[in-house]
Design a protein around this motif. Sequence first.
Motif, PDB file in Angstrom:
ATOM      1  N   ASP A 107       0.843  -1.195   0.000  1.00  0.00           N
ATOM      2  CA  ASP A 107       0.000   0.000   0.000  1.00  0.00           C
ATOM      3  C   ASP A 107       0.874   1.240   0.000  1.00  0.00           C
ATOM      4  N   GLY A 108       0.398   2.285  -0.658  1.00  0.00           N
ATOM      5  CA  GLY A 108       1.119   3.546  -0.661  1.00  0.00           C
ATOM      6  C   GLY A 108       0.917   4.295   0.651  1.00  0.00           C
ATOM      7  N   VAL A 109       1.996   4.892   1.146  1.00  0.00           N
ATOM      8  CA  VAL A 109       1.946   5.678   2.378  1.00  0.00           C
ATOM      9  C   VAL A 109       2.492   7.070   2.063  1.00  0.00           C
ATOM     10  N   ILE A 110       1.687   8.101   2.367  1.00  0.00           N
ATOM     11  CA  ILE A 110       2.074   9.480   2.098  1.00  0.00           C
ATOM     12  C   ILE A 110       1.945  10.280   3.386  1.00  0.00           C
ATOM     13  N   VAL A 111       2.959  11.054   3.726  1.00  0.00           N
ATOM     14  CA  VAL A 111       2.930  11.927   4.899  1.00  0.00           C
ATOM     15  C   VAL A 111       2.846  13.366   4.403  1.00  0.00           C
ATOM     16  N   LEU A 112       1.827  14.097   4.897  1.00  0.00           N
ATOM     17  CA  LEU A 112       1.640  15.501   4.531  1.00  0.00           C
ATOM     18  C   LEU A 112       1.934  16.382   5.732  1.00  0.00           C
ATOM     19  N   ASP A 113       2.478  17.573   5.465  1.00  0.00           N
ATOM     20  CA  ASP A 113       2.699  18.522   6.556  1.00  0.00           C
ATOM     21  C   ASP A 113       1.402  19.252   6.878  1.00  0.00           C
ATOM     22  N   TRP A 114       1.469  20.233   7.779  1.00  0.00           N
ATOM     23  CA  TRP A 114       0.257  20.915   8.235  1.00  0.00           C
ATOM     24  C   TRP A 114      -0.431  21.709   7.126  1.00  0.00           C
ATOM     25  N   ARG A 115       0.304  21.996   6.047  1.00  0.00           N
ATOM     26  CA  ARG A 115      -0.288  22.747   4.935  1.00  0.00           C
ATOM     27  C   ARG A 115      -0.962  21.832   3.913  1.00  0.00           C
ATOM     28  N   GLY A 116      -0.788  20.513   4.082  1.00  0.00           N
ATOM     29  CA  GLY A 116      -1.321  19.580   3.091  1.00  0.00           C
ATOM     30  C   GLY A 116      -0.356  19.338   1.954  1.00  0.00           C
ATOM     31  N   CYS A 117       0.936  19.603   2.178  1.00  0.00           N
ATOM     32  CA  CYS A 117       1.958  19.423   1.146  1.00  0.00           C
ATOM     33  C   CYS A 117       2.734  18.133   1.398  1.00  0.00           C
ATOM     34  N   LEU A 118       3.281  17.568   0.326  1.00  0.00           N
ATOM     35  CA  LEU A 118       3.997  16.302   0.408  1.00  0.00           C
ATOM     36  C   LEU A 118       5.257  16.446   1.250  1.00  0.00           C
ATOM     37  N   ASP A 119       5.396  15.560   2.235  1.00  0.00           N
ATOM     38  CA  ASP A 119       6.577  15.563   3.100  1.00  0.00           C
ATOM     39  C   ASP A 119       7.418  14.302   2.886  1.00  0.00           C
ATOM     40  N   TRP A 120       6.730  13.154   2.749  1.00  0.00           N
ATOM     41  CA  TRP A 120       7.432  11.881   2.526  1.00  0.00           C
ATOM     42  C   TRP A 120       6.442  10.891   1.943  1.00  0.00           C
ATOM     43  N   TRP A 121       6.958   9.951   1.152  1.00  0.00           N
ATOM     44  CA  TRP A 121       6.118   8.884   0.600  1.00  0.00           C
ATOM     45  C   TRP A 121       6.991   7.655   0.357  1.00  0.00           C
ATOM     46  N   ASN A 122       6.351   6.493   0.349  1.00  0.00           N
ATOM     47  CA  ASN A 122       7.091   5.256   0.138  1.00  0.00           C
ATOM     48  C   ASN A 122       7.076   4.881  -1.350  1.00  0.00           C
ATOM     49  N   PRO A 123       7.865   3.888  -1.752  1.00  0.00           N
ATOM     50  CA  PRO A 123       7.926   3.527  -3.178  1.00  0.00           C
ATOM     51  C   PRO A 123       6.583   3.129  -3.774  1.00  0.00           C
ATOM     52  N   SER A 124       5.704   2.501  -2.971  1.00  0.00           N
ATOM     53  CA  SER A 124       4.396   2.099  -3.510  1.00  0.00           C
ATOM     54  C   SER A 124       3.566   3.316  -3.891  1.00  0.00           C
ATOM     55  N   SER A 133      11.077  13.083  -6.701  1.00  0.00           N
ATOM     56  CA  SER A 133      11.737  13.731  -5.568  1.00  0.00           C
ATOM     57  C   SER A 133      11.542  15.238  -5.576  1.00  0.00           C
ATOM     58  N   SER A 134      11.402  15.822  -6.770  1.00  0.00           N
ATOM     59  CA  SER A 134      11.207  17.274  -6.869  1.00  0.00           C
ATOM     60  C   SER A 134       9.812  17.711  -6.435  1.00  0.00           C
ATOM     61  N   ASP A 135       8.908  16.753  -6.196  1.00  0.00           N
ATOM     62  CA  ASP A 135       7.535  17.090  -5.813  1.00  0.00           C
ATOM     63  C   ASP A 135       7.387  17.351  -4.320  1.00  0.00           C
ATOM     64  N   GLN A 136       8.432  17.101  -3.553  1.00  0.00           N
ATOM     65  CA  GLN A 136       8.347  17.326  -2.108  1.00  0.00           C
ATOM     66  C   GLN A 136       8.067  18.797  -1.818  1.00  0.00           C
ATOM     67  N   GLY A 137       7.097  19.034  -0.912  1.00  0.00           N
ATOM     68  CA  GLY A 137       6.721  20.401  -0.563  1.00  0.00           C
ATOM     69  C   GLY A 137       5.573  20.946  -1.387  1.00  0.00           C
ATOM     70  N   LYS A 138       5.091  20.171  -2.379  1.00  0.00           N
ATOM     71  CA  LYS A 138       3.968  20.624  -3.195  1.00  0.00           C
ATOM     72  C   LYS A 138       2.663  20.054  -2.647  1.00  0.00           C
ATOM     73  N   SER A 139       1.553  20.741  -2.918  1.00  0.00           N
ATOM     74  CA  SER A 139       0.253  20.317  -2.411  1.00  0.00           C
ATOM     75  C   SER A 139      -0.166  18.998  -3.059  1.00  0.00           C
ATOM     76  N   VAL A 140      -0.741  18.108  -2.256  1.00  0.00           N
ATOM     77  CA  VAL A 140      -1.172  16.814  -2.778  1.00  0.00           C
ATOM     78  C   VAL A 140      -2.300  16.968  -3.795  1.00  0.00           C
TER      79      VAL A 140
END
Length: 430
Positions: A107-124, A133-140
């Motif tokens: 299963d895919g796991v995505i961690v968002l910060d308080w703004r709803g932006c990408l902080d970390w995600w797993n390979p799935s 990798s350049s998408d880190q910090g952008k809104s989901v």
Amino acid sequence: MLRGFSVELRRLLILLSVCALVGLWFDHVVWALLAGSGLYVAWMVWQIRRLNKWLLHMNDEPPPESSGIWGDLFDNIYHLQRRQMQEKNSLQAVINRVQETSSALRDGVIVLDWRGCLDWWNPSAQRLLGFHSSDQGKSVINFIRHPRFVNYFEEGNYGEPLEIPSPRFTAKQLQFQITRFGRNERLIVVRDVTQLHKLEQMRQDFVANVSHELRTPLTVISGYLETLSDSGADLSPPWKRALNQMQQQSKRMSLLINDLITLSRLETTESGYNHKPVKLEPLLLSIKSEAQALSGEKNQEITLECESKELELLGSEKELHSAFSNLVTNAVKYTPADGKIAMRLWQAHGQVFFSVRDNGPGFDSKHIPHLTQRFYRVEQSRNSGTGGTGLGLAIVKHVLLRHDGELQISSEMGVGSIFTCVFTQTPSDK
């Protein structure tokens, strides 16, 4: 630290004593004490300089050698630094372990910060949604733009998961479950439910097709049974009893097929299709008449209370009739002779309520979460004689979901039951 302070104090006393003796020897005590104090201050400044230099390069150099309070200070800072490094390494090992475990998940796991932006995600998650990798910090929302996901994400009601088509692979169906944690951060678990979606679609198609295919032969069988029953043929009592039982089971199977077709239609047709304002009082008066006819010799008291004759709902009249009729029919079946059944319609706080109350036998509250499941029976022995299909409340549930409503159930053994439909949208809301 106390031992170092004692050493430092003793050192200062020795220095001042030596300076005082020298001052007495040369008859300049004050100047000698001032000179000794100046030397001590200079030594302290030098120690401060050593401390500052070591703190700037403490990862590369051992602490400076010293004695007294400064020796204790260097040693304590060094031990704190070593303890901090150990804790940091321990925490980093835990983080690495969690990341390794998350990376192994299908299963895919995505961690968002308080703004709803990408902080970390797993390979799935990267495979399912195409992150880089350049998408880190952008809104989901930049990557999952489906309107249902945007509404689900912004409303913040994450009690139930959301299923939508994959934004990357059109043939895939993804399920999103969001959980809040920390300081308004969010964890998104993405699951590929394409196979389950296909199996559910196959089940729906199978039920719909089988129900329609069974209807024709059942109609033929019921017709011949009715013909035999009306022909007045001279049949022996055993054959008459068998004919009556066949007619009863034929009617029961016909009801079951009709309910299966209704459920199939509710599951496969688009919600909100062909909805229009429906006046509820005439609809409920019609259902009341049907209930009185069904009650027959049971002599039940069936009442209807409507708060307003003009109360309306935006929806399908046929579907609403099916839902309300199922609730009232159940009350008629399970309420004993001379019992009371009260239908009530009212509006409050922008919501429309319809309730059916009876003084039947009731049931234990443990059954409430399962009552809307297909073919669920509270008691097999009690329900076998009612002629029900076990699909009535499942139909009610689906109809209410298609009309932005919910079913609330309460019951008490020996007192009766209350089934309440709660609708959150009316024509004025639209």
